[in-house]
Scaffold this motif. Structure first.
Motif, PDB file in Angstrom:
ATOM      1  N   GLN A  93      -7.655 -17.662 -13.150  1.00  0.00           N
ATOM      2  CA  GLN A  93      -7.904 -16.230 -12.897  1.00  0.00           C
ATOM      3  C   GLN A  93      -8.408 -16.019 -11.581  1.00  0.00           C
ATOM      4  O   GLN A  93      -8.276 -14.839 -10.900  1.00  0.00           O
ATOM      5  N   GLN A  96      -5.533 -16.405  -8.916  1.00  0.00           N
ATOM      6  CA  GLN A  96      -4.562 -15.315  -9.085  1.00  0.00           C
ATOM      7  C   GLN A  96      -5.146 -14.176  -8.651  1.00  0.00           C
ATOM      8  O   GLN A  96      -4.324 -13.204  -8.218  1.00  0.00           O
ATOM      9  N   ALA A  97      -6.525 -13.952  -8.812  1.00  0.00           N
ATOM     10  CA  ALA A  97      -6.870 -12.615  -8.231  1.00  0.00           C
ATOM     11  C   ALA A  97      -6.886 -12.688  -6.765  1.00  0.00           C
ATOM     12  O   ALA A  97      -6.735 -11.582  -6.215  1.00  0.00           O
ATOM     13  N   ALA A 100      -1.564 -13.610  -6.288  1.00  0.00           N
ATOM     14  CA  ALA A 100      -1.164 -13.618  -7.784  1.00  0.00           C
ATOM     15  C   ALA A 100      -0.060 -14.656  -7.843  1.00  0.00           C
ATOM     16  O   ALA A 100       0.252 -14.850  -9.056  1.00  0.00           O
ATOM     17  N   GLU A 101       0.631 -15.039  -6.875  1.00  0.00           N
ATOM     18  CA  GLU A 101       1.690 -16.203  -7.076  1.00  0.00           C
ATOM     19  C   GLU A 101       1.036 -17.685  -7.230  1.00  0.00           C
ATOM     20  O   GLU A 101       1.901 -18.648  -7.208  1.00  0.00           O
ATOM     21  N   GLY A 123      -1.742 -16.393 -17.140  1.00  0.00           N
ATOM     22  CA  GLY A 123      -1.622 -15.848 -15.875  1.00  0.00           C
ATOM     23  C   GLY A 123      -0.882 -14.842 -15.361  1.00  0.00           C
ATOM     24  O   GLY A 123      -0.323 -14.059 -16.274  1.00  0.00           O
ATOM     25  N   THR A 124      -0.825 -14.437 -14.041  1.00  0.00           N
ATOM     26  CA  THR A 124       0.044 -13.382 -13.535  1.00  0.00           C
ATOM     27  C   THR A 124       1.438 -13.860 -13.815  1.00  0.00           C
ATOM     28  O   THR A 124       1.831 -14.759 -13.874  1.00  0.00           O
ATOM     29  N   GLU A 126       3.694 -13.138 -11.371  1.00  0.00           N
ATOM     30  CA  GLU A 126       4.277 -13.909 -10.268  1.00  0.00           C
ATOM     31  C   GLU A 126       3.832 -15.352 -10.057  1.00  0.00           C
ATOM     32  O   GLU A 126       4.500 -15.868  -9.356  1.00  0.00           O
TER      33      GLU A 126
END
Length: 272
Positions: A93, A96-97, A100-101, A123-124, A126
């Motif tokens: 988190q 990816q904040a 995002a990938e 997760g995201t 991406e």
């Protein structure tokens, strides 16, 4: 997600002996632990009442280090060994904040972590987040399975947070870290935190004995021994220091001003 599934993991959980991941969860106020973990945790609190704060400082160090690597250094892959029971914000988190990938591979050897691994996989779209059950003492297996998600020809941040003080020298702790670092591409980073007895030798010695009396291992290391984990790497400022001294944010710096150092060293270093 890889593994044998939540139900199977629960059947394999050993509740007769304390486990570091579950004790860490208890110190952080979680509920995914057992009486044997709480019992040892309370005995350690009797010796060192600040231990819960030390656990929180360890999480803060992880967040600062990961934000720095994902945000400032452009690292997009993270291999977190000894990930522990999910505690928000989890490493993926934080990473990816910033990006995002980002790809994150979690590794732990406690089946209870597998039982709760769903929280590590949100997760995201991406990016990618995965979990495998594995033991840091089996680097060939961990690296082979991690390669399903992690591209080791590109930079990777290897996270060994609050893990190596549960690996004794008889398990060749420094050689293990060197083996993992050796598999990383140039530009990769090592993030590591390790407990020490440098600031309270008597109290920490009591803690070691308390762990041993319950069939558990705890190995504090002096500063020089912690620095040795980073041999051959280029340290990021301010080097290997007590966790609360590693790039504290404004509020954190004010909070720790005038207090004794956190007895856990932390550092980040780059493979050149």
């Amino acid at each position: 997600m890889t593994g044998t599934g939540t139900e199977a993991a629960q059947h394999r959980i050993d509740t007769s002996r304390p486990h570091p991941a579950r004790m860490y969860d208890w110190f952080l106020g979680g509920k995914d632990n057992y009486p044997v973990d709480e019992e040892l945790g309370r005995r350690l609190l009797d010796i060192q009442p600040e231990i819960k704060e030390f656990a929180r400082q360890n999480r803060r160090f992880m967040r600062r280090a990961v934000r720095h690597l994902a945000g400032d250094c452009g690292v997009r892959q993270f291999l977190d060994i000894g990930s522990g029971i999910p505690t928000a914000p989890n490493l993926h988190q934080v990473a990816q904040a910033e990006a995002a990938e980002a790809r994150v591979m979690y590794v732990d050897n406690d089946p209870i972590v597998l039982a709760h691994a769903g929280a590590l996989l949100s997760g995201t779209p991406e990016g990618e987040t995965r979990y495998i059950e594995g033991d840091v003492r089996e680097p060939e297996t961990v690296l082979e399975r991690a390669a399903e998600t992690i591209d080791f020809t590109r930079p990777v941040a290897l996270s060994l947070i609050a893990l190596m003080h549960f690996i004794p020298d008889t398990d060749h702790a420094h050689a293990l870290v060197a083996r993992y670092v050796g598999a990383l591409a140039p530009g990769s980073r090592l993030i590591l935190s390790q407990a020490t007895g440098d600031f309270d030798p008597e109290g920490v010695a009591k803690g070691v004995a308390t762990y041993a009396a319950r069939g558990a291992v705890f190995v504090p290391r002096a500063h020089a021994e912690v620095v040795r984990f980073f041999d051959g790497l280029e340290p990021e400022e301010p080097g290997v220091v007590p966790l609360d001294r590693w790039r504290p944010e404004a509020g954190e710096a004010a909070e720790s001003a005038g207090q004794d150092p956190v007895p856990i060293y932390g550092g980040v270093a780059r493979k050149v």
